[in-house]
Design a protein around this motif. Structure first.
Motif, PDB file in Angstrom:
ATOM      1  N   ALA A   1       0.846  -1.200   0.000  1.00  0.00           N
ATOM      2  CA  ALA A   1       0.000   0.000   0.000  1.00  0.00           C
ATOM      3  C   ALA A   1       0.877   1.244   0.000  1.00  0.00           C
ATOM      4  O   ALA A   1       1.941   1.278   0.608  1.00  0.00           O
ATOM      5  CB  ALA A   1      -0.917  -0.005   1.218  1.00  0.00           C
ATOM      6  N   GLY A   2       0.416   2.260  -0.703  1.00  0.00           N
ATOM      7  CA  GLY A   2       1.152   3.514  -0.790  1.00  0.00           C
ATOM      8  C   GLY A   2       0.979   4.123  -2.161  1.00  0.00           C
ATOM      9  O   GLY A   2       0.021   3.809  -2.876  1.00  0.00           O
ATOM     10  N   THR A   3       1.914   4.967  -2.526  1.00  0.00           N
ATOM     11  CA  THR A   3       1.852   5.656  -3.814  1.00  0.00           C
ATOM     12  C   THR A   3       2.773   4.980  -4.814  1.00  0.00           C
ATOM     13  O   THR A   3       3.942   4.732  -4.530  1.00  0.00           O
ATOM     14  CB  THR A   3       2.264   7.136  -3.669  1.00  0.00           C
ATOM     15  N   VAL A   4       2.224   4.688  -5.977  1.00  0.00           N
ATOM     16  CA  VAL A   4       2.959   4.061  -7.071  1.00  0.00           C
ATOM     17  C   VAL A   4       3.218   5.112  -8.142  1.00  0.00           C
ATOM     18  O   VAL A   4       2.320   5.876  -8.497  1.00  0.00           O
ATOM     19  CB  VAL A   4       2.146   2.898  -7.683  1.00  0.00           C
ATOM     20  N   LEU A   5       4.428   5.133  -8.661  1.00  0.00           N
ATOM     21  CA  LEU A   5       4.761   5.996  -9.787  1.00  0.00           C
ATOM     22  C   LEU A   5       4.700   5.166 -11.055  1.00  0.00           C
ATOM     23  O   LEU A   5       5.418   4.172 -11.186  1.00  0.00           O
ATOM     24  CB  LEU A   5       6.167   6.585  -9.623  1.00  0.00           C
ATOM     25  N   ASP A   6       3.821   5.545 -11.978  1.00  0.00           N
ATOM     26  CA  ASP A   6       3.784   4.950 -13.310  1.00  0.00           C
ATOM     27  C   ASP A   6       4.522   5.917 -14.209  1.00  0.00           C
ATOM     28  O   ASP A   6       4.006   6.970 -14.583  1.00  0.00           O
ATOM     29  CB  ASP A   6       2.344   4.733 -13.759  1.00  0.00           C
ATOM     30  N   LEU A   7       5.748   5.568 -14.538  1.00  0.00           N
ATOM     31  CA  LEU A   7       6.687   6.444 -15.230  1.00  0.00           C
ATOM     32  C   LEU A   7       6.497   6.337 -16.738  1.00  0.00           C
ATOM     33  O   LEU A   7       6.448   5.238 -17.278  1.00  0.00           O
ATOM     34  CB  LEU A   7       8.101   6.014 -14.851  1.00  0.00           C
ATOM     35  N   ALA A   8       6.388   7.497 -17.404  1.00  0.00           N
ATOM     36  CA  ALA A   8       6.143   7.534 -18.850  1.00  0.00           C
ATOM     37  C   ALA A   8       4.921   6.677 -19.152  1.00  0.00           C
ATOM     38  O   ALA A   8       4.952   5.758 -19.950  1.00  0.00           O
ATOM     39  CB  ALA A   8       7.368   7.086 -19.632  1.00  0.00           C
TER      40      ALA A   8
ATOM     41  N   GLN B   1      -7.005  -2.402  -8.251  1.00  0.00           N
ATOM     42  CA  GLN B   1      -6.723  -3.705  -7.648  1.00  0.00           C
ATOM     43  C   GLN B   1      -7.135  -3.832  -6.193  1.00  0.00           C
ATOM     44  O   GLN B   1      -7.097  -4.918  -5.627  1.00  0.00           O
ATOM     45  CB  GLN B   1      -5.234  -4.062  -7.800  1.00  0.00           C
ATOM     46  N   GLY B   2      -7.533  -2.742  -5.550  1.00  0.00           N
ATOM     47  CA  GLY B   2      -7.982  -2.819  -4.166  1.00  0.00           C
ATOM     48  C   GLY B   2      -6.860  -3.123  -3.180  1.00  0.00           C
ATOM     49  O   GLY B   2      -7.090  -3.772  -2.167  1.00  0.00           O
ATOM     50  N   GLN B   3      -5.649  -2.669  -3.474  1.00  0.00           N
ATOM     51  CA  GLN B   3      -4.497  -2.915  -2.609  1.00  0.00           C
ATOM     52  C   GLN B   3      -4.117  -1.682  -1.809  1.00  0.00           C
ATOM     53  O   GLN B   3      -3.045  -1.641  -1.216  1.00  0.00           O
ATOM     54  CB  GLN B   3      -3.284  -3.333  -3.455  1.00  0.00           C
ATOM     55  N   GLY B   4      -4.962  -0.664  -1.795  1.00  0.00           N
ATOM     56  CA  GLY B   4      -4.620   0.574  -1.100  1.00  0.00           C
ATOM     57  C   GLY B   4      -3.561   1.380  -1.830  1.00  0.00           C
ATOM     58  O   GLY B   4      -2.730   2.021  -1.208  1.00  0.00           O
TER      59      GLY B   4
ATOM     60  N   PHE C   1       8.037   6.274  -3.071  1.00  0.00           N
ATOM     61  CA  PHE C   1       7.059   5.406  -3.730  1.00  0.00           C
ATOM     62  C   PHE C   1       7.100   3.970  -3.217  1.00  0.00           C
ATOM     63  O   PHE C   1       8.170   3.410  -3.000  1.00  0.00           O
ATOM     64  CB  PHE C   1       7.290   5.405  -5.246  1.00  0.00           C
ATOM     65  N   SER C   2       5.912   3.389  -3.071  1.00  0.00           N
ATOM     66  CA  SER C   2       5.831   1.972  -2.729  1.00  0.00           C
ATOM     67  C   SER C   2       6.193   1.123  -3.944  1.00  0.00           C
ATOM     68  O   SER C   2       6.518  -0.050  -3.795  1.00  0.00           O
ATOM     69  CB  SER C   2       4.446   1.614  -2.201  1.00  0.00           C
ATOM     70  N   ALA C   3       6.149   1.725  -5.121  1.00  0.00           N
ATOM     71  CA  ALA C   3       6.587   1.038  -6.341  1.00  0.00           C
ATOM     72  C   ALA C   3       6.833   2.059  -7.435  1.00  0.00           C
ATOM     73  O   ALA C   3       6.207   3.120  -7.467  1.00  0.00           O
ATOM     74  CB  ALA C   3       5.550   0.032  -6.814  1.00  0.00           C
ATOM     75  N   VAL C   4       7.744   1.702  -8.324  1.00  0.00           N
ATOM     76  CA  VAL C   4       7.910   2.418  -9.575  1.00  0.00           C
ATOM     77  C   VAL C   4       7.696   1.397 -10.678  1.00  0.00           C
ATOM     78  O   VAL C   4       8.284   0.316 -10.669  1.00  0.00           O
ATOM     79  CB  VAL C   4       9.296   3.079  -9.709  1.00  0.00           C
ATOM     80  N   VAL C   5       6.811   1.762 -11.608  1.00  0.00           N
ATOM     81  CA  VAL C   5       6.459   0.906 -12.738  1.00  0.00           C
ATOM     82  C   VAL C   5       6.841   1.650 -14.012  1.00  0.00           C
ATOM     83  O   VAL C   5       6.493   2.826 -14.176  1.00  0.00           O
ATOM     84  CB  VAL C   5       4.940   0.612 -12.734  1.00  0.00           C
TER      85      VAL C   5
END
Length: 185
Positions: free
Chosen positions: A14-21, A34-37, A82-86
């Motif tokens: 859970a957290g903020t995800v960066l979808d880059l470009a 996805q309901g994962q927060g 970020f909790s993730a970078v995609v």
């Protein structure tokens, strides 16, 4: 939708995800639903594509990641933000240190883009936009500030959605220790 992102997206805390470009936001929207927060920050330089993104949990931001103002990049890539970078189908090597630093402890890096050899299938064919063999692994190993646990890595041919050479990685950022290590699962 990238099968790689679909396969490993459930690992993102859970957290903020960066979808880059992000383009038209196909991954941003999917992750937000996805309901994962997850809150998703979808970033691209193209305002027309960003305008197409209409989903709860997705915020858009127009930034030219290659030629934009330095303060915009500094603001975007804050340490452990970020909790993730995609990122898919995008490569601008000078951003890698910023990308890696911006992933929070226990955060996920999901990266997939074209690799050397893709020129035989069409664009991109410029070596500036093609990862060299093992380059994503080498970038994580060179990150002396962090320890990365590599859950999956692929470097080779895919048949679809069109024939291409790609490189993909799914890695989780671990606590930094006295010596950075890259662990491959």
């Amino acid at each position: 939708m990238s099968p790689w992102i679909r396969r490993f997206g459930g690992l993102i805390p859970a957290g903020t995800v960066l979808d880059l470009a992000c383009g038209n936001g196909r991954h941003a929207v999917w992750l937000a639903q996805q309901g994962q927060g997850l809150a998703v920050l979808a970033v691209d330089r193209n305002p027309e594509l960003l305008a197409e993104i209409q989903a709860a949990g997705v915020t858009t931001r127009q930034i030219d990641l290659e030629d934009g103002p330095t303060d915009a990049l500094t603001d975007l890539f804050q340490a452990s933000r970020f909790s993730a970078v995609v990122a898919t189908n995008y490569l601008h090597r000078p951003l890698f240190p910023l990308i890696l630093e911006s992933v929070a402890k226990h955060g996920v890096l999901l990266y997939e883009t074209f690799a050397a050899g893709n020129e035989q299938f069409g664009k991109p064919s410029n070596p500036d936009f093609l990862l060299q063999p093992g380059e994503l692994l080498a970038l994580l190993a060179a990150d002396t500030a962090s320890c990365w646990h590599v859950l999956a890595f692929e470097d080779g041919f895919i048949e679809g959605p069109k024939p291409a050479m790609v490189q993909r990685i799914c890695a989780i950022k671990q606590a930094a220790g006295p010596a950075s290590t890259l662990r491959i699962a």
